[in-house]
Design a protein around this motif. Sequence first.
Motif, PDB file in Angstrom:
ATOM      1  N   VAL A 103       0.863  -1.048   0.063  1.00  0.00           N
ATOM      2  CA  VAL A 103      -0.065   0.031  -0.008  1.00  0.00           C
ATOM      3  C   VAL A 103       0.866   1.239  -0.100  1.00  0.00           C
ATOM      4  CG1 VAL A 103      -1.820   1.387   1.367  1.00  0.00           C
ATOM      5  CG2 VAL A 103      -1.954  -1.356   1.077  1.00  0.00           C
ATOM      6  N   ILE A 104       1.977   1.107   0.807  1.00  0.00           N
ATOM      7  CA  ILE A 104       2.715   2.356   1.021  1.00  0.00           C
ATOM      8  C   ILE A 104       3.467   2.705  -0.625  1.00  0.00           C
ATOM      9  CG2 ILE A 104       4.863   3.135   1.751  1.00  0.00           C
ATOM     10  CD1 ILE A 104       4.253   1.613   4.455  1.00  0.00           C
ATOM     11  N   TRP A 105       3.916   1.409  -1.182  1.00  0.00           N
ATOM     12  CA  TRP A 105       4.597   1.826  -2.407  1.00  0.00           C
ATOM     13  C   TRP A 105       3.558   2.292  -3.585  1.00  0.00           C
ATOM     14  CZ3 TRP A 105       8.595   2.731  -5.123  1.00  0.00           C
ATOM     15  CH2 TRP A 105       8.867   2.318  -6.473  1.00  0.00           C
ATOM     16  N   GLN A 106       2.308   1.928  -3.573  1.00  0.00           N
ATOM     17  CA  GLN A 106       1.411   2.226  -4.625  1.00  0.00           C
ATOM     18  C   GLN A 106       1.014   3.790  -4.424  1.00  0.00           C
ATOM     19  OE1 GLN A 106       0.047   0.818  -7.277  1.00  0.00           O
ATOM     20  NE2 GLN A 106       1.110  -0.950  -6.650  1.00  0.00           N
ATOM     21  N   TYR A 147      18.991   6.855   3.087  1.00  0.00           N
ATOM     22  CA  TYR A 147      19.152   5.682   3.184  1.00  0.00           C
ATOM     23  C   TYR A 147      18.821   4.601   2.234  1.00  0.00           C
ATOM     24  CZ  TYR A 147      18.586   6.895   8.042  1.00  0.00           C
ATOM     25  OH  TYR A 147      19.093   7.566   9.318  1.00  0.00           O
ATOM     26  N   ASN A 148      18.469   5.413   0.946  1.00  0.00           N
ATOM     27  CA  ASN A 148      18.528   4.242  -0.238  1.00  0.00           C
ATOM     28  C   ASN A 148      19.855   3.874  -0.549  1.00  0.00           C
ATOM     29  OD1 ASN A 148      18.033   3.413  -2.842  1.00  0.00           O
ATOM     30  ND2 ASN A 148      16.115   4.485  -3.245  1.00  0.00           N
ATOM     31  N   ALA A 149      20.030   2.370  -0.842  1.00  0.00           N
ATOM     32  CA  ALA A 149      21.237   1.688  -1.254  1.00  0.00           C
ATOM     33  C   ALA A 149      21.610   1.907  -2.409  1.00  0.00           C
ATOM     34  CB  ALA A 149      21.001   0.091  -0.539  1.00  0.00           C
ATOM     35  N   THR A 150      20.719   2.009  -3.502  1.00  0.00           N
ATOM     36  CA  THR A 150      21.206   2.039  -4.760  1.00  0.00           C
ATOM     37  C   THR A 150      20.968   3.526  -5.335  1.00  0.00           C
ATOM     38  OG1 THR A 150      19.011   1.424  -5.720  1.00  0.00           O
ATOM     39  CG2 THR A 150      20.670  -0.373  -5.212  1.00  0.00           C
ATOM     40  N   SER A 158      11.973  -2.642  -4.929  1.00  0.00           N
ATOM     41  CA  SER A 158      13.073  -3.611  -4.061  1.00  0.00           C
ATOM     42  C   SER A 158      13.878  -2.372  -3.444  1.00  0.00           C
ATOM     43  CB  SER A 158      13.693  -4.497  -4.948  1.00  0.00           C
ATOM     44  OG  SER A 158      14.409  -3.900  -5.986  1.00  0.00           O
ATOM     45  N   SER A 159      14.156  -1.048  -4.087  1.00  0.00           N
ATOM     46  CA  SER A 159      15.280  -0.211  -3.437  1.00  0.00           C
ATOM     47  C   SER A 159      14.731   0.808  -2.640  1.00  0.00           C
ATOM     48  CB  SER A 159      16.107   0.475  -4.559  1.00  0.00           C
ATOM     49  OG  SER A 159      16.858  -0.874  -5.346  1.00  0.00           O
ATOM     50  N   ALA A 192      18.209  -2.698   4.535  1.00  0.00           N
ATOM     51  CA  ALA A 192      19.703  -2.527   4.950  1.00  0.00           C
ATOM     52  C   ALA A 192      20.399  -1.588   4.105  1.00  0.00           C
ATOM     53  CB  ALA A 192      20.562  -3.683   5.257  1.00  0.00           C
ATOM     54  N   THR A 193      21.160  -0.700   4.446  1.00  0.00           N
ATOM     55  CA  THR A 193      22.378   0.346   3.752  1.00  0.00           C
ATOM     56  C   THR A 193      23.457   0.556   4.655  1.00  0.00           C
ATOM     57  OG1 THR A 193      22.222   2.363   2.670  1.00  0.00           O
ATOM     58  CG2 THR A 193      21.175   2.370   4.513  1.00  0.00           C
ATOM     59  N   ILE A 194      24.302   1.261   3.864  1.00  0.00           N
ATOM     60  CA  ILE A 194      25.582   1.699   4.376  1.00  0.00           C
ATOM     61  C   ILE A 194      25.627   3.171   4.428  1.00  0.00           C
ATOM     62  CG2 ILE A 194      28.231   1.748   4.204  1.00  0.00           C
ATOM     63  CD1 ILE A 194      27.976  -1.041   3.445  1.00  0.00           C
TER      64      ILE A 194
END
Length: 298
Positions: free
Chosen positions: A6-9, A32-35, A41-42, A51-53
């Motif tokens: 729901v959040i993604w839509q 906080y986005n990894a890509t 998925s990102s 998870a991220t760095i």
Amino acid sequence: MQHDEVIWQVIRHNHCSFMSKIETGLFCRNPYNATGICNRSSCPLANSRYATIREDKETGILYLYMKTIERAHMPNKLWQRIKLPLNYDKAFEIIDKHMMYWPKYLVHKVKQRLTKMHQMRIRMRRLAIKTREKIMTTPRKEMKRDARRLDKAEIAAAIEKKIEEELLERLNRGVYDDISNVDEKIWKKVLAPSEQELEDDEENEVEYVEGFEDLEEEDDMEDFGLAMNEPLSDDGEDDVDEDDEDSHVSDKKRSRKESKYSAKKMDRDEPLSKSKKKARVLVEVEHEDAEERQTATH
């Protein structure tokens, strides 16, 4: 209860403040986005397990951030932070240890982000060591403005100098003698050049004196010697003509001139022959009528 789909839509089709649309695609500006790509998925908002760095800007230390569904009700403790060592291999071991049961796609993206950040640090060190040419624009407006200011300053300086010279000239002429409230520095500035000129005149003063005083004394002695060497006349010679007396006087004058000339010549030759004895000069005076010869020695 949190529902990721729901959040993604809502985010994807309605509005997201972190989404950036450009010609090449959609990108995410969430830290906080990894890509950095905006997809399902990102997205760190539409995934309850993520998870991220991230890097601390002050210290430069890398941290592993992990989010789970169990802490969704505590926003202040939503992300778990784990410090990563500077060694690349040891950092990989820690990531494998804490993300052992996580999705393989997410573990791969985290490791890929760690590799990119290490490569970025290496390039930054190399660029800091390497010297590169920096292209700078020339500020034309500022240059023209400075040139105009310089011209105005030169004109003002010339005017001030002229005014100062005029005032100094008036002080020297005595125009401001009646003024009693003049600054002492101005008077000192006016009097300093005149005092310096007087000192220079005293230092460079040259005197000229007459160099033939001794020669005149010698000429007088010569006249006295000639008078002593003359023979005494008898009473019978009173009938000598006046012409003979005139010739005698002229001969005396001629002998005096010749003695002066010889004395000058001796003064010139004196530095060359200091050790030698002074030469003796003989002067002969002949009388045509009396056939008498007089000799004067110096």
